[in-house]
Design a protein around this motif. Structure first.
Motif, PDB file in Angstrom:
ATOM      1  N   SER A  15       1.235   2.982   5.214  1.00 14.13           N
ATOM      2  CA  SER A  15       2.411   2.146   5.453  1.00 14.13           C
ATOM      3  C   SER A  15       2.152   0.916   6.329  1.00 14.13           C
ATOM      4  N   SER A  16       0.909   0.464   6.436  1.00  7.59           N
ATOM      5  CA  SER A  16       0.694  -0.752   7.234  1.00  7.59           C
ATOM      6  C   SER A  16       1.012  -2.008   6.432  1.00  7.59           C
ATOM      7  N   LYS A  17       1.078  -1.868   5.114  1.00  6.13           N
ATOM      8  CA  LYS A  17       1.312  -3.022   4.225  1.00  6.13           C
ATOM      9  C   LYS A  17       2.113  -2.564   3.008  1.00  6.13           C
ATOM     10  N   GLY A  18       2.521  -3.533   2.198  1.00  2.00           N
ATOM     11  CA  GLY A  18       3.018  -3.255   0.860  1.00  2.00           C
ATOM     12  C   GLY A  18       4.246  -2.344   0.811  1.00  2.00           C
ATOM     13  N   LEU A  19       4.278  -1.510  -0.214  1.00  2.00           N
ATOM     14  CA  LEU A  19       5.464  -0.690  -0.485  1.00  2.00           C
ATOM     15  C   LEU A  19       5.711   0.340   0.620  1.00  2.00           C
ATOM     16  N   GLY A  20       4.637   0.919   1.154  1.00  2.00           N
ATOM     17  CA  GLY A  20       4.787   1.883   2.256  1.00  2.00           C
ATOM     18  C   GLY A  20       5.426   1.216   3.466  1.00  2.00           C
ATOM     19  N   ALA A  38      -2.271   4.382   8.110  1.00  2.00           N
ATOM     20  CA  ALA A  38      -3.155   3.614   7.213  1.00  2.00           C
ATOM     21  C   ALA A  38      -4.559   3.865   7.736  1.00  2.00           C
ATOM     22  N   ARG A  39      -5.570   3.451   6.977  1.00  2.00           N
ATOM     23  CA  ARG A  39      -6.942   3.638   7.482  1.00  2.00           C
ATOM     24  C   ARG A  39      -7.273   2.581   8.527  1.00  2.00           C
ATOM     25  N   GLY A  40      -6.875   1.346   8.288  1.00  3.01           N
ATOM     26  CA  GLY A  40      -7.202   0.245   9.205  1.00  3.01           C
ATOM     27  C   GLY A  40      -6.268   0.261  10.406  1.00  3.01           C
ATOM     28  N   ALA A  41      -6.848   0.510  11.615  1.00  2.00           N
ATOM     29  CA  ALA A  41      -6.024   0.699  12.818  1.00  2.00           C
ATOM     30  C   ALA A  41      -5.322  -0.586  13.249  1.00  2.00           C
ATOM     31  N   CYS A  64      -5.903   6.984   9.758  1.00  2.00           N
ATOM     32  CA  CYS A  64      -6.768   7.961   9.078  1.00  2.00           C
ATOM     33  C   CYS A  64      -6.597   7.813   7.567  1.00  2.00           C
ATOM     34  N   ASP A  65      -7.473   8.479   6.850  1.00  2.00           N
ATOM     35  CA  ASP A  65      -7.417   8.474   5.383  1.00  2.00           C
ATOM     36  C   ASP A  65      -6.572   9.659   4.917  1.00  2.00           C
ATOM     37  N   VAL A  66      -5.407   9.365   4.359  1.00  2.00           N
ATOM     38  CA  VAL A  66      -4.468  10.429   3.960  1.00  2.00           C
ATOM     39  C   VAL A  66      -5.018  11.284   2.813  1.00  2.00           C
ATOM     40  N   THR A  67      -6.040  10.791   2.136  1.00  2.00           N
ATOM     41  CA  THR A  67      -6.552  11.542   0.985  1.00  2.00           C
ATOM     42  C   THR A  67      -7.539  12.642   1.393  1.00  2.00           C
ATOM     43  N   ASN A  88       2.396   8.360   0.051  1.00  2.00           N
ATOM     44  CA  ASN A  88       1.842   7.146  -0.545  1.00  2.00           C
ATOM     45  C   ASN A  88       0.351   7.102  -0.246  1.00  2.00           C
ATOM     46  N   ALA A  89      -0.399   6.413  -1.076  1.00  2.00           N
ATOM     47  CA  ALA A  89      -1.829   6.145  -0.844  1.00  2.00           C
ATOM     48  C   ALA A  89      -2.200   4.980  -1.745  1.00  2.00           C
ATOM     49  N   GLY A  90      -3.380   4.444  -1.579  1.00  2.00           N
ATOM     50  CA  GLY A  90      -3.822   3.366  -2.461  1.00  2.00           C
ATOM     51  C   GLY A  90      -3.913   3.858  -3.902  1.00  2.00           C
ATOM     52  N   ALA A 156      -3.422  11.096 -12.832  1.00  2.00           N
ATOM     53  CA  ALA A 156      -3.175  11.793 -11.561  1.00  2.00           C
ATOM     54  C   ALA A 156      -1.682  11.831 -11.229  1.00  2.00           C
ATOM     55  N   ARG A 157      -0.994  10.737 -11.485  1.00  2.00           N
ATOM     56  CA  ARG A 157       0.425  10.692 -11.116  1.00  2.00           C
ATOM     57  C   ARG A 157       1.268  11.575 -12.038  1.00  2.00           C
ATOM     58  N   ALA A 158       0.827  11.741 -13.267  1.00  2.00           N
ATOM     59  CA  ALA A 158       1.540  12.654 -14.158  1.00  2.00           C
ATOM     60  C   ALA A 158       1.478  14.082 -13.604  1.00  2.00           C
ATOM     61  N   ILE A 185       5.757  -3.767 -11.248  1.00  2.00           N
ATOM     62  CA  ILE A 185       4.929  -4.697 -10.479  1.00  2.00           C
ATOM     63  C   ILE A 185       5.714  -5.279  -9.294  1.00  2.00           C
ATOM     64  N   HIS A 186       5.125  -5.151  -8.114  1.00  2.00           N
ATOM     65  CA  HIS A 186       5.716  -5.667  -6.871  1.00  2.00           C
ATOM     66  C   HIS A 186       4.714  -6.595  -6.192  1.00  2.00           C
ATOM     67  N   ALA A 187       5.243  -7.568  -5.465  1.00  2.00           N
ATOM     68  CA  ALA A 187       4.385  -8.557  -4.810  1.00  2.00           C
ATOM     69  C   ALA A 187       3.737  -7.960  -3.564  1.00  2.00           C
ATOM     70  N   THR A 188       2.572  -7.366  -3.736  1.00  2.00           N
ATOM     71  CA  THR A 188       1.808  -6.779  -2.619  1.00  2.00           C
ATOM     72  C   THR A 188       0.329  -7.111  -2.836  1.00  2.00           C
ATOM     73  N   ASP A 189      -0.515  -6.696  -1.883  1.00  2.00           N
ATOM     74  CA  ASP A 189      -1.968  -6.908  -2.031  1.00  2.00           C
ATOM     75  C   ASP A 189      -2.497  -6.237  -3.295  1.00  2.00           C
ATOM     76  N   ARG A 190      -1.924  -5.061  -3.622  1.00  2.00           N
ATOM     77  CA  ARG A 190      -2.363  -4.326  -4.815  1.00  2.00           C
ATOM     78  C   ARG A 190      -2.124  -5.178  -6.077  1.00  2.00           C
ATOM     79  N   ALA A 191      -0.942  -5.786  -6.153  1.00  2.00           N
ATOM     80  CA  ALA A 191      -0.640  -6.634  -7.314  1.00  2.00           C
ATOM     81  C   ALA A 191      -1.585  -7.835  -7.345  1.00  2.00           C
TER      82      ALA A 191
HETATM   83  P1  NAP Z   1      -1.102  -2.289  -0.918  1.00  2.00           P
HETATM   84  O1  NAP Z   1      -0.267  -3.491  -0.737  1.00  2.00           O
HETATM   85  O2  NAP Z   1      -2.541  -2.440  -1.254  1.00  2.00           O
HETATM   86  O3  NAP Z   1      -0.949  -1.396   0.425  1.00  2.00           O
HETATM   87  C1  NAP Z   1      -1.577  -0.175   0.506  1.00  2.00           C
HETATM   88  C2  NAP Z   1      -1.287   0.431   1.880  1.00  2.00           C
HETATM   89  O4  NAP Z   1      -1.788   1.757   1.872  1.00  2.00           O
HETATM   90  C3  NAP Z   1      -1.999  -0.272   3.016  1.00  2.00           C
HETATM   91  O5  NAP Z   1      -1.227  -0.126   4.179  1.00  2.00           O
HETATM   92  C4  NAP Z   1      -3.306   0.509   3.125  1.00  2.00           C
HETATM   93  O6  NAP Z   1      -3.896   0.343   4.408  1.00  2.00           O
HETATM   94  C5  NAP Z   1      -2.782   1.922   2.881  1.00  2.00           C
HETATM   95  N1  NAP Z   1      -3.771   2.844   2.330  1.00  2.00           N
HETATM   96  C6  NAP Z   1      -4.497   2.689   1.183  1.00  2.00           C
HETATM   97  N2  NAP Z   1      -5.285   3.751   0.993  1.00  2.00           N
HETATM   98  C7  NAP Z   1      -5.039   4.611   2.030  1.00  2.00           C
HETATM   99  C8  NAP Z   1      -5.560   5.873   2.392  1.00  2.00           C
HETATM  100  N3  NAP Z   1      -6.498   6.467   1.636  1.00  2.00           N
HETATM  101  N4  NAP Z   1      -5.103   6.479   3.512  1.00  2.00           N
HETATM  102  C9  NAP Z   1      -4.160   5.874   4.261  1.00  2.00           C
HETATM  103  N5  NAP Z   1      -3.632   4.666   3.981  1.00  2.00           N
HETATM  104  C10 NAP Z   1      -4.079   4.039   2.866  1.00  2.00           C
HETATM  105  O7  NAP Z   1      -0.527  -1.346  -2.079  1.00  2.00           O
HETATM  106  P2  NAP Z   1       0.979  -1.251  -2.665  1.00  2.00           P
HETATM  107  O8  NAP Z   1       1.159  -2.303  -3.677  1.00  2.00           O
HETATM  108  O9  NAP Z   1       1.934  -1.133  -1.551  1.00  2.00           O
HETATM  109  O10 NAP Z   1       0.862   0.113  -3.496  1.00  2.00           O
HETATM  110  C11 NAP Z   1       1.233   1.364  -2.955  1.00  2.00           C
HETATM  111  C12 NAP Z   1       1.101   2.404  -4.063  1.00  2.00           C
HETATM  112  O11 NAP Z   1       1.992   2.063  -5.130  1.00  2.00           O
HETATM  113  C13 NAP Z   1      -0.291   2.469  -4.663  1.00  2.00           C
HETATM  114  O12 NAP Z   1      -0.623   3.799  -4.983  1.00  2.00           O
HETATM  115  C14 NAP Z   1      -0.161   1.637  -5.919  1.00  2.00           C
HETATM  116  O13 NAP Z   1      -1.096   1.990  -6.914  1.00  2.00           O
HETATM  117  C15 NAP Z   1       1.258   1.981  -6.328  1.00  2.00           C
HETATM  118  N6  NAP Z   1       1.827   0.962  -7.219  1.00  2.00           N
HETATM  119  C16 NAP Z   1       1.948  -0.314  -6.803  1.00  2.00           C
HETATM  120  C17 NAP Z   1       2.476  -1.261  -7.667  1.00  2.00           C
HETATM  121  C18 NAP Z   1       2.626  -2.706  -7.249  1.00  2.00           C
HETATM  122  O14 NAP Z   1       2.968  -3.526  -8.092  1.00  2.00           O
HETATM  123  N7  NAP Z   1       2.408  -3.072  -6.008  1.00  2.00           N
HETATM  124  C19 NAP Z   1       2.882  -0.888  -8.944  1.00  2.00           C
HETATM  125  C20 NAP Z   1       2.741   0.450  -9.352  1.00  2.00           C
HETATM  126  C21 NAP Z   1       2.200   1.365  -8.466  1.00  2.00           C
HETATM  127  P3  NAP Z   1      -5.484   0.594   4.632  1.00  2.00           P
HETATM  128  O15 NAP Z   1      -6.192  -0.121   3.523  1.00  2.00           O
HETATM  129  O16 NAP Z   1      -5.752   0.031   5.990  1.00  2.00           O
HETATM  130  O17 NAP Z   1      -5.690   2.071   4.582  1.00  2.00           O
END
Ligand code: NAP
Length: 259
Positions: A15-20, A38-41, A64-67, A88-90, A156-158, A185-191
């Motif tokens: 939850s340091s970024k994005g949807l979390g 999140a992993r990055g402190a 820490c790494d939630v996985t 949530n996780a990456g 995995a999500r299924a 699709i959401h405006a985050t680093d993942r997208a």
């Molecule tokens: P994001 O912007 O890349 O943010 C990911 C967040 O999760 C960061 O805070 C990251 O911090 C943390 N994180 C990642 N791996 C982790 C781990 N192993 N342990 C703990 N923290 C972890 O991603 P997002 O877009 O919010 O996506 C969140 C989830 O929704 C993902 O599973 C993604 O596949 C899914 N999703 C996203 C979209 C989209 O459009 N954004 C669409 C469909 C599904 P650190 O890197 O510092 O750990």
């Protein structure tokens, strides 16, 4: 709108970024104390401090790494008896259906199926004893409509979705709801990184990749983490107690289906 959860506590994973982060901020706005992860402190602590300053709630951070089992143990120790769990996780990397080996699948299962299940198993019994709880799992639109390049995510999500479908109905009688939120699709680093991948593969600019993707979404744009977080907070609210085992799609109309 008062969501009726002021003073409750939540563990919000990844939850340091994005949807979390969107979920953490919306819960904090409803008066919920947080354990953020999140992993990055550094990014985690800075996101937490903004929330403390803005909403005045208590925020504990666990880098820490939630996985991993070790990461989950650290999170559970810090969380104690939380009322709300946001899993949530990456997301897994893109590729072709022929690309992935057993290790790739195990990694995806750990991140997007087994970690949420481990935290549900650890925290839901306490919620049931106390007669109230909310679990929201961030999954993906890939559960409703497969995304060809995200086969690891589709798979995995299924698995998590099937587990939640059965489990949510076994715990609802004790005041605990478990539901999934499915981002399109959401405006985050993942997208950004997915768009970067498309741009490289197609030989186009990242802006062009985004424009093309927007054209596939009836709403004509990407979702925001604020919209996503507000939906999560509602599912965690006092008003959502009759919503059980559902898969709530937030995709701007991207999945073309009647139901
Ligand atoms: P994001 O912007 O890349 O943010 C990911 C967040 O999760 C960061 O805070 C990251 O911090 C943390 N994180 C990642 N791996 C982790 C781990 N192993 N342990 C703990 N923290 C972890 O991603 P997002 O877009 O919010 O996506 C969140 C989830 O929704 C993902 O599973 C993604 O596949 C899914 N999703 C996203 C979209 C989209 O459009 N954004 C669409 C469909 C599904 P650190 O890197 O510092 O750990």
């Amino acid at each position: 709108m008062d969501l009726g959860i002021k003073g409750k506590s939540a563990l919000v994973c990844a939850s340091s970024k994005g949807l979390g982060l969107g979920c953490a901020r919306a819960l904090a706005g409803a008066g919920v104390d947080l354990v953020m992860n999140a992993r990055g402190a550094e990014a985690l602590e800075s996101a937490a401090q903004v929330i403390r300053d803005e909403f005045g709630v208590k925020v504990t951070t666990v880098a820490c790494d939630v996985t991993t089992e070790d990461g989950q143990a650290k999170l559970l120790k810090a969380a104690g008896e939380v009322d709300i769990l946001v899993n949530n996780a990456g997301g897994p990397p893109p590729g072709m259906w022929t690309d992935w080996n057993r290790d790739d699948f195990i990694k995806a299962l750990d991140a997007n199926m087994l970690a949420p299940i481990a935290l549900i198993k650890a925290l839901v019994p306490g919620m049931m004893e106390r007669g109230w709880g909310r679990v929201v799992n961030i999954t993906s639109q890939s559960v409703k409509a497969p995304i060809p390049v995200l086969g690891l995510s589709n798979s995995a999500r299924a698995g998590l979705t099937g587990y939640v479908a059965g489990t949510s109905r076994q715990v609802a009688g004790k005041g605990v709801t478990i539901n999934n939120l499915l981002p399109g699709i959401h405006a985050t680093d993942r997208a950004d990184s997915l768009d970067q991948g498309v741009a490289e593969k197609e030989g186009i600019s990242v802006d062009e990749a985004k424009t093309r993707r927007c054209a596939t979404i009836p709403a004509g744009r990407y979702g925001t983490k604020e919209e996503f977080g507000a939906t999560c907070a509602f599912l965690c609210s006092q008003f959502a107690g009759f919503i059980v085992g559902q898969n709530v799609l937030l995709d701007g109309g991207g999945v073309n289906a009647t139901l």
